[in-house]
Scaffold this motif. Sequence first.
Motif, PDB file in Angstrom:
ATOM      1  N   ASP A  82      48.528  54.249  38.990  1.00  0.00           N
ATOM      2  CA  ASP A  82      49.765  54.101  39.760  1.00  0.00           C
ATOM      3  C   ASP A  82      51.000  54.234  38.872  1.00  0.00           C
ATOM      4  O   ASP A  82      52.134  54.275  39.356  1.00  0.00           O
ATOM      5  CB  ASP A  82      49.785  52.779  40.528  1.00  0.00           C
ATOM      6  N   GLY A  83      50.785  54.336  37.545  1.00  0.00           N
ATOM      7  CA  GLY A  83      51.907  54.569  36.645  1.00  0.00           C
ATOM      8  C   GLY A  83      52.560  55.919  36.855  1.00  0.00           C
ATOM      9  O   GLY A  83      53.705  56.127  36.434  1.00  0.00           O
ATOM     10  N   LEU A  84      51.849  56.837  37.524  1.00  0.00           N
ATOM     11  CA  LEU A  84      52.443  58.139  37.799  1.00  0.00           C
ATOM     12  C   LEU A  84      53.658  58.012  38.713  1.00  0.00           C
ATOM     13  O   LEU A  84      54.532  58.882  38.720  1.00  0.00           O
ATOM     14  CB  LEU A  84      51.419  59.083  38.434  1.00  0.00           C
ATOM     15  N   ARG A  85      53.716  56.922  39.469  1.00  0.00           N
ATOM     16  CA  ARG A  85      54.868  56.707  40.355  1.00  0.00           C
ATOM     17  C   ARG A  85      56.152  56.471  39.563  1.00  0.00           C
ATOM     18  O   ARG A  85      57.253  56.561  40.107  1.00  0.00           O
ATOM     19  CB  ARG A  85      54.604  55.513  41.270  1.00  0.00           C
ATOM     20  N   ASP A  86      56.002  56.159  38.276  1.00  0.00           N
ATOM     21  CA  ASP A  86      57.173  55.884  37.435  1.00  0.00           C
ATOM     22  C   ASP A  86      57.677  57.133  36.725  1.00  0.00           C
ATOM     23  O   ASP A  86      58.281  57.050  35.650  1.00  0.00           O
ATOM     24  CB  ASP A  86      56.820  54.810  36.395  1.00  0.00           C
ATOM     25  N   ILE A 106      51.441  60.776  31.791  1.00  0.00           N
ATOM     26  CA  ILE A 106      50.060  60.474  31.402  1.00  0.00           C
ATOM     27  C   ILE A 106      49.937  60.556  29.887  1.00  0.00           C
ATOM     28  O   ILE A 106      50.410  61.512  29.264  1.00  0.00           O
ATOM     29  CB  ILE A 106      49.083  61.461  32.075  1.00  0.00           C
ATOM     30  N   PRO A 107      49.323  59.566  29.246  1.00  0.00           N
ATOM     31  CA  PRO A 107      49.181  59.587  27.781  1.00  0.00           C
ATOM     32  C   PRO A 107      48.513  60.868  27.281  1.00  0.00           C
ATOM     33  O   PRO A 107      47.576  61.381  27.900  1.00  0.00           O
ATOM     34  CB  PRO A 107      48.314  58.354  27.489  1.00  0.00           C
ATOM     35  N   ARG A 108      49.032  61.384  26.183  1.00  0.00           N
ATOM     36  CA  ARG A 108      48.524  62.563  25.478  1.00  0.00           C
ATOM     37  C   ARG A 108      48.658  63.865  26.281  1.00  0.00           C
ATOM     38  O   ARG A 108      48.041  64.872  25.961  1.00  0.00           O
ATOM     39  CB  ARG A 108      47.079  62.359  25.037  1.00  0.00           C
TER      40      ARG A 108
END
Length: 529
Positions: free
Chosen positions: A469-473, A301-303
């Motif tokens: 859904d980027g957390l899946r990466d 997650i950004p930041r």
Amino acid sequence: MIATDAAIEEAIARGDVKIAVAMAKMRLEAGERSVWLLNLAAFGFEQEGHFAQARTLLEEALAIDPSDPLINVSLGAILRAGGRMDEAVAQLTRSIPFAGHVGALWLERAFAFETSGDLKAAERDFRTAVKIEPSAPGFGGLAGALARLGHRSEARKVAMQALDLDPKNAAASIAIARCDLADGNPHSAIGILASFTKRDDVHRNDRLTAMCLLGDAHDRMHQHDSAYGAYRSAKENFARDFAAPAPENGQRAYVEALGKWLPLISNDAVEAASLNGPLPVFLIGFPRSGTTLVENILASIPRVFALEERPTLRAVDTAFLREPDGLRAFSILDETELDGYRTDYWQQAKWFGLPDDAHMLVDMDPLKGIKLPVIAKLFPEARIVMMRRDPRDVVWSCFKTPFAPSAAAFEFTSIERAASHYSTLMDYQEQCLAAMQLNAHVLRYEALVTDFDAETQKLCKFLRLDWSDGLRDFAITAKKRGVATASAGQVERGLYDGRGQWRDYARYMAPAMPILAPWIARFGYELDR
């Protein structure tokens, strides 16, 4: 009669290092002082495992000649041997301006990085070391780092360079075996690793790694009795080689004693609005419970900046947690004094890479749960994420994993001892939750690996983070960041379902079941499954 320089040099030349060390110590006892004698005597203390005495002599030598490359490298080695990895790295880094031309400096710092789990930094330093001074230890270390990072083709090539220089180089052989295991060839790995059970010239760290990998290879071939035998031998040797303390003097006993002082700690009167910087999130639980997986999910997650098992609370540890009754002194600190320790915490975080624009700091360390009273007092606004995993899987995994020497690692030298440590720490953490105002969220490993989106959405809601859904990466994140813990291979492959690994070893887990049964039931797992 006091030995001359020539006599000491002659003893070293013929291989009588112990005699040379004894001669050097006699001259020091007689009042003589020189960098050479101090370094030689320090080497003797290091070989005997007396790291504090060795460090004292090396620091005296540095006072005589602060820019002596050999002394600076030797001090870094002593700090590493004594388990003080961050100090070793700092010491060697300070020496680079005047000793950067010495291959041994880069090699020693690479070993320190490797031991602390920073494999990418270790790889860089190993490359520098072998460029300055090609050697079997340098190539072997580089091969080991590359193998653990998943660069198997290059790891094999570099390992052969090490073996060409020294056919007995253990690190190179272990790297090849690790590659064989990762490539689905456990039989070949067994052929390499089995020889380590018969060799007496292998460093204790290499022996531990080799024996645990041998267990993994047998496990892949469903040879569970042989696997257990290898794991047990590895941990018995580890306990002997590193003089593991008896249970009554170990970390479990310390946690039990610490629990008696919990009633003194309260964070009720501390203003949660004191936060001035990133929101601190402490990710705790127990080793092998899934904390590394969650850390890399959040780091996607950004930041959000994540730290992996770093001594961010070192100042408090040193001042108050050497002995359990130190909590009494900590409990009466006023806000000005507490602010000093908060400042030190953030300075440590910055030292370990916390960027200025971070919105959240995830401080991942499963055993920082021992420090919940301190966390509650220093950071009442903090979020606590507590990982839960089937106690049987946790204990089994701790037993079979080759951890670096530490107070916790000594508790994992038998299944029963690991189970007792688990039970004590869980009881302690439950007491903390009941006694203090902690903003905590419990995350079950089994739920996470079976319903990833739902569980990460709950986690993000608790932390007030936006879910995507980027957390899946997270596996991509893990590869970019590098993973220092024993979970590296699993996390970097993606979502790994590690449920039920203990079942193949149920007969060996039987003695621990009376200890774990209450926690299995309390945490909602089924005893008969």
